[in-house]
Design a protein around this motif. Structure first.
Motif, PDB file in Angstrom:
ATOM      1  N   THR A  24       0.828  -1.220   0.000  1.00 18.82           N
ATOM      2  CA  THR A  24       0.000   0.000   0.000  1.00 18.82           C
ATOM      3  C   THR A  24       0.865   1.275   0.000  1.00 18.82           C
ATOM      4  O   THR A  24       0.347   2.363  -0.236  1.00 18.82           O
ATOM      5  CB  THR A  24      -0.928   0.021   1.228  1.00 18.82           C
ATOM      6  N   ALA A  25       2.165   1.123   0.285  1.00 24.58           N
ATOM      7  CA  ALA A  25       3.075   2.278   0.249  1.00 24.58           C
ATOM      8  C   ALA A  25       4.508   1.785   0.158  1.00 24.58           C
ATOM      9  O   ALA A  25       4.832   0.705   0.661  1.00 24.58           O
ATOM     10  CB  ALA A  25       2.911   3.130   1.505  1.00 24.58           C
ATOM     11  N   VAL A  26       5.350   2.592  -0.475  1.00 28.16           N
ATOM     12  CA  VAL A  26       6.789   2.292  -0.575  1.00 28.16           C
ATOM     13  C   VAL A  26       7.548   3.592  -0.319  1.00 28.16           C
ATOM     14  O   VAL A  26       7.145   4.653  -0.832  1.00 28.16           O
ATOM     15  CB  VAL A  26       7.167   1.776  -1.986  1.00 28.16           C
ATOM     16  N   VAL A  53      14.831   0.594   1.830  1.00 24.95           N
ATOM     17  CA  VAL A  53      13.554   0.830   1.154  1.00 24.95           C
ATOM     18  C   VAL A  53      12.509   0.225   2.088  1.00 24.95           C
ATOM     19  O   VAL A  53      12.667  -0.920   2.523  1.00 24.95           O
ATOM     20  CB  VAL A  53      13.515   0.104  -0.213  1.00 24.95           C
ATOM     21  N   TRP A  54      11.489   0.990   2.472  1.00 24.08           N
ATOM     22  CA  TRP A  54      10.441   0.400   3.319  1.00 24.08           C
ATOM     23  C   TRP A  54       9.178   0.217   2.502  1.00 24.08           C
ATOM     24  O   TRP A  54       8.965   0.917   1.511  1.00 24.08           O
ATOM     25  CB  TRP A  54      10.177   1.241   4.578  1.00 24.08           C
ATOM     26  N   TYR A  55       8.397  -0.754   2.906  1.00 24.38           N
ATOM     27  CA  TYR A  55       7.122  -0.971   2.220  1.00 24.38           C
ATOM     28  C   TYR A  55       6.091  -1.435   3.232  1.00 24.38           C
ATOM     29  O   TYR A  55       6.426  -2.078   4.229  1.00 24.38           O
ATOM     30  CB  TYR A  55       7.261  -1.968   1.059  1.00 24.38           C
ATOM     31  N   GLN A  56       4.851  -1.057   2.962  1.00 22.24           N
ATOM     32  CA  GLN A  56       3.764  -1.444   3.868  1.00 22.24           C
ATOM     33  C   GLN A  56       2.869  -2.439   3.151  1.00 22.24           C
ATOM     34  O   GLN A  56       2.442  -2.199   2.013  1.00 22.24           O
ATOM     35  CB  GLN A  56       2.964  -0.211   4.274  1.00 22.24           C
ATOM     36  N   THR A  57       2.591  -3.571   3.813  1.00 29.09           N
ATOM     37  CA  THR A  57       1.721  -4.592   3.238  1.00 29.09           C
ATOM     38  C   THR A  57       0.263  -4.276   3.628  1.00 29.09           C
ATOM     39  O   THR A  57       0.029  -3.456   4.526  1.00 29.09           O
ATOM     40  CB  THR A  57       2.164  -5.992   3.725  1.00 29.09           C
ATOM     41  N   ASP A  59      -1.855  -5.612   5.415  1.00 28.12           N
ATOM     42  CA  ASP A  59      -2.206  -5.799   6.837  1.00 28.12           C
ATOM     43  C   ASP A  59      -1.671  -4.668   7.711  1.00 28.12           C
ATOM     44  O   ASP A  59      -1.801  -4.690   8.934  1.00 28.12           O
ATOM     45  CB  ASP A  59      -1.665  -7.152   7.342  1.00 28.12           C
ATOM     46  N   GLY A  60      -1.039  -3.672   7.093  1.00 26.45           N
ATOM     47  CA  GLY A  60      -0.559  -2.501   7.838  1.00 26.45           C
ATOM     48  C   GLY A  60       0.860  -2.638   8.367  1.00 26.45           C
ATOM     49  O   GLY A  60       1.381  -1.723   9.001  1.00 26.45           O
ATOM     50  N   VAL A  61       1.490  -3.794   8.117  1.00 30.37           N
ATOM     51  CA  VAL A  61       2.852  -4.018   8.636  1.00 30.37           C
ATOM     52  C   VAL A  61       3.875  -3.336   7.728  1.00 30.37           C
ATOM     53  O   VAL A  61       3.782  -3.417   6.499  1.00 30.37           O
ATOM     54  CB  VAL A  61       3.153  -5.541   8.726  1.00 30.37           C
ATOM     55  N   ARG A  62       4.833  -2.655   8.369  1.00 29.18           N
ATOM     56  CA  ARG A  62       5.938  -2.033   7.618  1.00 29.18           C
ATOM     57  C   ARG A  62       7.139  -2.953   7.615  1.00 29.18           C
ATOM     58  O   ARG A  62       7.501  -3.503   8.654  1.00 29.18           O
ATOM     59  CB  ARG A  62       6.340  -0.716   8.276  1.00 29.18           C
ATOM     60  N   ASN A  63       7.756  -3.088   6.468  1.00 29.50           N
ATOM     61  CA  ASN A  63       8.918  -3.970   6.312  1.00 29.50           C
ATOM     62  C   ASN A  63      10.058  -3.187   5.670  1.00 29.50           C
ATOM     63  O   ASN A  63       9.816  -2.160   5.021  1.00 29.50           O
ATOM     64  CB  ASN A  63       8.566  -5.124   5.379  1.00 29.50           C
ATOM     65  N   LEU A  64      11.274  -3.726   5.835  1.00 28.34           N
ATOM     66  CA  LEU A  64      12.451  -3.049   5.273  1.00 28.34           C
ATOM     67  C   LEU A  64      13.252  -3.981   4.386  1.00 28.34           C
ATOM     68  O   LEU A  64      13.309  -5.186   4.642  1.00 28.34           O
ATOM     69  CB  LEU A  64      13.401  -2.635   6.403  1.00 28.34           C
ATOM     70  N   VAL A  65      13.888  -3.418   3.377  1.00 29.42           N
ATOM     71  CA  VAL A  65      14.979  -4.110   2.703  1.00 29.42           C
ATOM     72  C   VAL A  65      16.121  -3.100   2.580  1.00 29.42           C
ATOM     73  O   VAL A  65      15.880  -1.893   2.499  1.00 29.42           O
ATOM     74  CB  VAL A  65      14.596  -4.658   1.301  1.00 29.42           C
ATOM     75  N   SER A  66      17.328  -3.626   2.596  1.00 30.82           N
ATOM     76  CA  SER A  66      18.493  -2.754   2.428  1.00 30.82           C
ATOM     77  C   SER A  66      18.926  -2.820   0.970  1.00 30.82           C
ATOM     78  O   SER A  66      18.998  -3.907   0.390  1.00 30.82           O
ATOM     79  CB  SER A  66      19.629  -3.249   3.331  1.00 30.82           C
ATOM     80  N   VAL A  67      19.185  -1.664   0.369  1.00 30.73           N
ATOM     81  CA  VAL A  67      19.707  -1.659  -0.998  1.00 30.73           C
ATOM     82  C   VAL A  67      21.011  -0.849  -1.007  1.00 30.73           C
ATOM     83  O   VAL A  67      21.159   0.106  -0.245  1.00 30.73           O
ATOM     84  CB  VAL A  67      18.705  -1.054  -2.030  1.00 30.73           C
TER      85      VAL A  67
END
Ligand code: ATP
Length: 153
Positions: A24-26, A53-57, A59-67
């Motif tokens: 739902t967001a990046v 880079v963060w992204y929201q799924t 279900d409202g959870v925010r997640n991260l990946v490193s680039v």
């Protein structure tokens, strides 16, 4: 934040971390500043700085990946990150990143000492630029691990 989903893909030459995952967001760090993309964002393409880079799924959870740098393409229904390299926080070997940081800092220190004496050759200057890039990559990985710990608290 918007409930409308769009697709996120994060890939590097050696791995596909996320492929068409509904989000739902990046948010990312572009070379011209941080930004957040929601569904139906106006299309744009920009370079990425080393960082998370963060992204929201949905279900409202925010997640991260490193680039460690690369490009991001934002389209109204899809965001694609073409990273130089990328990792989920749990994949990051923190000790390896700390060692990479120390190696890069040492090379930079030696290069600055040579530069101060006017003894830095063009090859050494090129090595110094590489060490700067390595340092930023290592710092991005360490920061992503730190941030992901604070997300979980
Ligand atoms: P190092 O000097 O430790 O190899 P690097 O910045 O040169 O780090 P990259 O060239 O960016 O490494 O990445 C090479 C591969 O190694 C990629 O697949 C990347 O995801 C992985 N990688 C690099 N550092 C780490 C780390 N600290 N933890 C896990 N994977 C890593």
């Amino acid at each position: 934040m918007s409930e409308i989903t769009f697709k996120l893909t994060v890939v590097s030459p050696d791995k596909s971390l996320l492929v068409d995952v509904p989000v739902t967001a990046v948010g990312a760090k572009g070379t011209e500043g941080d930004f957040t993309a929601l569904a139906y964002h106006v299309p744009f393409l920009t370079d990425l700085k080393p960082g998370e880079v963060w992204y929201q799924t949905p279900d409202g959870v925010r997640n991260l990946v490193s680039v460690s740098g690369g490009f991001i393409e934002v389209l109204p229904d899809k965001v694609t990150v073409l990273a130089d390299s990328c990792e989920f926080p749990d994949e990051i070997d923190e000790e390896r990143a700390k060692r990479a940081k120390q190696r890069a800092e040492l090379k930079l220190k030696q290069a600055h000492e040579l530069a101060a004496q006017g003894l830095l050759s063009s090859d050494q200057e090129a090595e110094m630029r590489k060490a700067e890039i390595k340092l930023h990559r290592a710092l991005a990985r360490i920061k992503t691990v730190d941030k992901s710990r604070s997300f979980k608290r």
